[in-house]
Scaffold this active site. Structure first.
Site, PDB file in Angstrom:
ATOM      1  N   ASP A   1     -32.587 -21.429  45.938  1.00 37.45           N
ATOM      2  CA  ASP A   1     -33.565 -20.539  46.164  1.00 37.45           C
ATOM      3  C   ASP A   1     -34.855 -21.006  46.628  1.00 37.45           C
ATOM      4  O   ASP A   1     -35.581 -20.401  47.466  1.00 37.45           O
ATOM      5  CB  ASP A   1     -34.055 -20.070  44.672  1.00 37.45           C
ATOM      6  CG  ASP A   1     -33.189 -19.122  43.840  1.00 37.45           C
ATOM      7  OD1 ASP A   1     -32.544 -18.562  44.577  1.00 37.45           O
ATOM      8  OD2 ASP A   1     -33.456 -18.874  42.797  1.00 37.45           O
TER       9      ASP A   1
ATOM     10  N   HIS B   1     -31.520 -22.664  41.358  1.00 42.09           N
ATOM     11  CA  HIS B   1     -32.901 -22.787  41.903  1.00 42.09           C
ATOM     12  C   HIS B   1     -32.904 -23.460  42.891  1.00 42.09           C
ATOM     13  O   HIS B   1     -33.964 -23.553  43.759  1.00 42.09           O
ATOM     14  CB  HIS B   1     -33.596 -23.403  40.680  1.00 42.09           C
ATOM     15  CG  HIS B   1     -33.819 -22.417  39.501  1.00 42.09           C
ATOM     16  ND1 HIS B   1     -33.973 -22.772  38.071  1.00 42.09           N
ATOM     17  CD2 HIS B   1     -33.727 -21.254  39.320  1.00 42.09           C
ATOM     18  CE1 HIS B   1     -34.166 -21.848  37.330  1.00 42.09           C
ATOM     19  NE2 HIS B   1     -33.685 -20.730  38.164  1.00 42.09           N
TER      20      HIS B   1
END
Length: 387
Positions: free
Chosen positions: A129, A126
Site C-alpha cells: 500500500d 501495508h
C-alpha cells in the site's frame, strides 16, 4: 547482499507477540464496502493465498501506471490541442483501479476465512500500500494533466506529498498508540477515482476544461479535495486519536522526540527533493516529472515499510533511512553546480533505478525472512513441513 537479513532478532521476537489491532469508522467502508467484500470473498477458492490476492491488486495499479505512461508520458495528453488518451484506456484503468481496491479489501477477509492470518500478511499488505500511493496519484494526474486547463507538475508534486504524509500518519498513529485507525480518505478517494475514470471515457477530457462552479475549475476541485481531505479529516482525526491515547496513558512512546522519530526521514526526503526541484539548473521536474514522482514514491515506500516493521514488532524506528545519503550527495552536486543538465538527468535515472532495486531487495528479503520464521509460504497455504 542476496541473503542479507533486514529484520533483527529483536524484531522477530516482537513479531511473535504481535496482535492485529485496527479500527475502521468510515461509514462508506462499514455499510457499503465491507458487505460488498464479504460477498466477493466467497467467490475465491479456499486454497488461494491472501498474499497472492494482495500482490495481484498491487500489480493492477502498476499496470495502470505503465499504461498511462505509454499513452501520456509527459502529462500533456489531456491538454487542449494534444492527442488525447483513447477512451478505452480510461475504462480499463477505471475498472482495474476498482478491482485493485476490491482485492485490497478482500485479502484480509480471505486470510480469516482460510485461518491463515499472519503478521507477514499484514506487513505485506501495508508495505505494498505504501508503494501504491505514487501509482494511483500519478495515474489520476493524467485526467487533468499539464497545460492551461491542468495542474502544474510542481502542484502535483505537492499533492503527492499530501497523500504520502496522510498515509504515513496512520502508521505513525499505530507506532505510538498500538492501534491502526484506518483513514476515511482512502475509501472515498478510491471509489471517486474509479468513477471519474469511467466518466472521463464517456464525456471526454474536454469536459474537465469547463468551470465546475463560477470560475472554479474541475482541476481546482481535484486539488481542493486532496488538500481538504487531508487537513479537515485525516490530520484532525489522527491528532484526536493520539490525544485520546495520551489522556488514557496508552502511548507506547512517552517522549516527544521518540514519538516524532518516524517523521524525520520522510521530512528530510521532502526537503531534499524540494531543494533539488527549486535549485535545478535544468528544471528537472518539468523535464522528467514522471520519473521524479516515481523516485520520491519509491524512497517513501522504503521508509514507510521500515516504520511498519518497527511498529508491528514494537521496536524503535530508525531515525534516518540510508537511501537519503545518495540523494543528499546528488542534491549537493546539483546545488553547487557540479552537475550539468545532461548529468542531472542521468543522476535522476540512476538514483531511481538504485532506489527501486534497493526497495525490491528489501521487500523480497523481508518476506523470505518472515516466511522462514513463521514456517509458511508467502504465496501458498501449504505448510513447508507438509511437502
Amino acid at each position: 547482499m542476496a541473503g542479507y537479513e533486514y529484520v533483527s532478532a529483536e524484531q522477530l521476537a516482537g513479531f511473535d507477540k504481535y496482535k492485529y489491532s485496527a479500527l475502521d469508522t468510515n461509514p462508506l467502508s462499514l455499510y457499503v464496502m465491507h458487505p460488498f467484500w464479504n460477498t466477493i470473498v466467497k467467490v475465491f477458492p479456499t486454497w488461494l493465498a491472501p498474499n497472492l490476492i494482495t500482490f495481484s491488486g498491487f500489480m493492477l495499479l502498476v499496470f495502470n501506471f505503465l499504461l498511462l505512461t505509454y499513452f501520456d508520458p509527459d502529462f500533456y495528453a489531456s491538454a487542449p490541442g494534444h492527442k488525447h488518451v483513447p477512451d478505452w484506456v480510461w475504462i480499463v484503468v477505471g475498472i482495474l483501479n476498482f478491482v485493485a481496491y476490491t482485492l485490497d479489501g478482500v485479502d484480509g477477509k480471505q486470510a480469516r476465512r482460510t485461518n491463515s492470518s499472519t503478521p507477514l500478511g499484514e506487513l505485506f499488505d501495508h508495505g505494498l500500500d505504501s508503494w501504491s500511493c505514487v501509482y494511483f496519484v500519478v495515474t489520476v494526474y493524467s485526467i487533468f494533466g499539464r497545460g492551461p486547463t491542468g495542474v502544474s507538475v510542481f502542484v502535483l508534486y505537492l499533492l503527492l506529498w499530501v497523500v504520502l504524509f496522510s498515509f504515513i500518519l496512520s502508521h505513525w498513529e499505530k507506532y505510538n498508540t498500538g492501534v491502526l485507525f484506518l483513514p476515511w480518505g482512502y475509501d472515498i478517494s478510491q471509489v471517486t477515482i474509479s468513477f471519474v475514470y469511467i466518466v472521463t471515457a464517456v464525456v471526454g477530457v474536454e469536459a474537465w476544461y469547463e468551470p465546475f462552479l463560477f470560475n472554479f475549475l474541475y482541476r481546482d476541485l481535484f486539488t481542493a479535495m486532496i488538500i481538504g481531505c487531508a487537513l479537515c479529516v485525516t490530520l484532525p482525526m489522527s491528532l484526536l486519536n493520539f490525544f485520546r491515547s495520551y489522556k488514557s496513558d496508552r502511548l507506547k512512546h512517552k517522549s516527544i522526540y521518540e514519538a516524532m522519530v518516524p517523521f524525520f526521514s520522510p521530512c528530510l526526503l521532502f526537503t531534499l527533493c524540494t531543494v533539488w526541484i527549486l535549485g535545478s539548473p535544468s528544471d528537472i521536474l518539468e523535464i522528467h516529472p514522471r520519473i521524479f514522482y516515481f523516485m520520491v514514491g519509491t524512497a517513501f515506500a522504503n521508509i514507510t515499510c521500515k516504520l511498519i516493521v518497527c511498529q508491528m514488532s514494537s521496536t524503535r524506528c530508525p531515525t534516518l533511512n540510508w537511501l537519503l545519503l545518495p540523494l543528499l550527495l546528488v542534491v549537493a552536486a546539483v546545488i553547487i553546480g557540479a552537475a550539468t543538465s545532461r548529468l542531472e538527468s542521468a543522476l535522476l535515472y540512476t538514483l531511481t533505478a538504485a532506489f527501486t532495486l534497493a526497495h525490491i531487495h528489501y521487500g523480497v528479503q523481508v518476506v523470505k525472512q518472515l516466511s522462514r520464521h513463521f514456517q509458511i509460504y508467502p504465496f501458498s497455504l501449504r505448510k513447508p513441513n507438509s511437502d
